[in-house]
Scaffold this active site. Structure first.
Site, PDB file in Angstrom:
ATOM      1  N   GLY A  70       1.180  -1.344  -0.334  1.00 27.95           N
ATOM      2  CA  GLY A  70      -0.087  -0.296   0.024  1.00 27.95           C
ATOM      3  C   GLY A  70       0.979   1.076   0.081  1.00 27.95           C
ATOM      4  CB  THR A  71       3.861   2.090   1.807  1.00 27.66           C
ATOM      5  OG1 THR A  71       3.465   2.127   3.269  1.00 27.66           O
ATOM      6  CG2 THR A  71       4.860   3.537   1.730  1.00 27.66           C
ATOM      7  CG  ASN A 150      -5.793   3.989   8.789  1.00 23.63           C
ATOM      8  OD1 ASN A 150      -5.897   4.965   8.146  1.00 23.63           O
ATOM      9  ND2 ASN A 150      -5.171   3.764  10.279  1.00 23.63           N
ATOM     10  CD  GLN A 180      -7.314  -0.921   6.411  1.00 22.58           C
ATOM     11  OE1 GLN A 180      -8.137  -1.621   7.304  1.00 22.58           O
ATOM     12  NE2 GLN A 180      -6.196  -1.584   7.589  1.00 22.58           N
ATOM     13  N   GLY A 201      -1.794  -6.489  -0.412  1.00 23.53           N
ATOM     14  CA  GLY A 201      -2.186  -7.562  -0.326  1.00 23.53           C
ATOM     15  C   GLY A 201      -2.537  -7.843   1.210  1.00 23.53           C
ATOM     16  CG  HIS A 202       0.134  -6.984   5.214  1.00 26.27           C
ATOM     17  ND1 HIS A 202      -0.255  -6.910   6.429  1.00 26.27           N
ATOM     18  CD2 HIS A 202       0.089  -6.039   3.931  1.00 26.27           C
ATOM     19  CE1 HIS A 202      -0.021  -5.516   7.150  1.00 26.27           C
ATOM     20  NE2 HIS A 202       0.713  -4.758   5.253  1.00 26.27           N
ATOM     21  CB  THR A 238      13.323  -9.295 -10.653  1.00 22.78           C
ATOM     22  OG1 THR A 238      14.411  -8.722 -11.722  1.00 22.78           O
ATOM     23  CG2 THR A 238      12.250 -10.540 -11.370  1.00 22.78           C
ATOM     24  CB  CYS A 326       0.332   0.830   9.762  1.00 20.87           C
ATOM     25  SG  CYS A 326      -1.736  -0.602   9.304  1.00 20.87           S
TER      26      CYS A 326
END
Length: 384
Positions: A70-71, A150, A180, A201-202, A238, A326
């Protein structure tokens, strides 16, 4: 019993996502930029992840840029969007309750000569559409508003905001931090008028270090990472094939039986809030009904510091957050709590309880029972 209620900080990685990642790590481990068969195996994971995620949003696969989370997505959207469009103006707009991953890039851009308008919010954390309309000018090139806050779960009027922005300045980009919100709501960027949207993702039972940025077709964006030109030169490096594979699987999984999952989250939240009704020491911040996010409760407790309560609950294997986890493990006054004006005595006495579809009503009852036992005891200790 263990009750993990810090799901807005991170979620447990899902089994299917984990298995997908392991396969990409130890079996199909080729570099996706390589032209041989092993490389093509890696590229296939990326293509499949694009397909899975694009289906959840009803967007084109080509409109997705994979990031480290997200960052990075927020930085690419805000800094990249501002730098690519600076000839059209130097004015940006955001709110006072954004995540540091939005506020910090805004501060950086101010140092580069941009001007930023920070919109206030009301006591429930909702921005004023009238103030937004007044703020948008011909010089405005980008507006960034989070979908779900959040810390308190406030849900911003994204569609209405987009309509105002595009009516006042059709060329201004609209970025939405949906970190969120994705997985908690059905989001259609095209219908909502969103140009750029960040996801991590997390937060959805995928791996840490994975995320994506939705970039509407033909949106001008400058990269913030330079190198080999991967992902249409917008995000060199990559690709993290295992992370992307796990993210794609998690995105697919979170939207399977979506209505049931969302209803379960709302039911857990309602049970938790109702269980605190009548407790004089408990104060819920923001809205608590269906107009707020289904998975977040911000709870202020009279006379007990948040860190003290957090560790007391931890001793009972109940895990919550002292505000937002976060940004840093170093406590600092919450900009969100200050913005909604909850009062000084609650700034360091607030915890965030956040649910996932894996949580149960038994865990909620266990948490409530321990809160009702611990808080009066901790209040007596604090008075002495």
């Amino acid at each position: 019993m263990e009750a993990y209620f810090d799901n807005s900080a991170t979620t447990r990685c899902g089994e299917k996502a984990k298995d997908m990642m392991v396969r990409a790590l130890v079996e199909d481990y080729g570099n996706p930029s390589s032209l041989h068969g092993k490389g093509m195996e890696g590229e296939q994971y990326i293509r499949e992840a694009r397909e899975k995620i694009s289906r959840t949003l009803k967007v084109k696969e080509s409109e997705l840029i994979f990031t480290s989370g997200g960052t990075e997505s927020n930085n690419l959207a805000i800094i990249g969007g501002a730098m690519a469009n600076r000839r059209s103006g130097m004015h940006l707009i955001t709110t006072r309750i954004e995540h540091p991953a939005v506020l910090a890039p805004m501060k950086y851009l101010e140092e580069q000569g941009f001007s930023v308008t920070y919109l206030d919010v009301d006591g429930d954390g909702i921005l004023s559409l009238e103030e937004l309309a007044e703020a948008v000018t011909d010089e405005t090139i980008l507006v960034s508003i989070m979908y779900v806050n959040n810390e308190i779960g406030a849900v911003e009027p994204i569609a209405e905001a987009a309509e105002i922005i595009k009516r006042k300045n059709p060329n201004a980009l609209f970025h939405v931090d949906a970190i969120q919100a994705y997985g908690k709501y059905m989001i259609r960027p095209g219908k909502l008028g969103i140009d750029l949207m960040s996801v991590s993702g997390h937060k959805i039972h995928g791996p840490k270090g994975s995320g994506f940025l939705y970039v509407k077709e033909k949106t001008k964006l400058k990269p913030v990472i330079y190198g080999g030109g991967q992902q249409k030169n917008l995000r060199s490096g990559t690709e993290n094939v295992p992370g992307i594979a796990g993210l794609g699987q998690a995105a697919q999984d979170i939207y399977e039986s979506f209505e049931e999952k969302q209803a379960h989250l709302f039911a857990l939240k309602e049970a938790f809030v109702e269980g605190l009704r009548g407790e004089s020491w408990a104060h819920i911040n923001g809205k608590t009904g269906r107009e707020s996010a289904p998975h977040i409760v911000s709870l202020s407790v009279d006379g007990v510091r948040s860190e003290v309560l957090l560790h007391a609950l931890e001793d009972r294997q109940i895990y919550v957050s002292a505000g937002s986890a976060c940004s840093s493990n170093k406590p600092a006054p919450s900009v969100t709590l200050q913005a909604i004006g909850i009062g000084r005595k609650y700034l360091d006495s607030t915890v965030r309880v956040s649910f996932s579809p894996d949580n149960t009503f038994e865990e909620v009852e266990y948490c409530l029972a321990n809160l009702k036992e611990l808080v009066p005891m901790l209040q007596r200790y604090t008075r002495h």
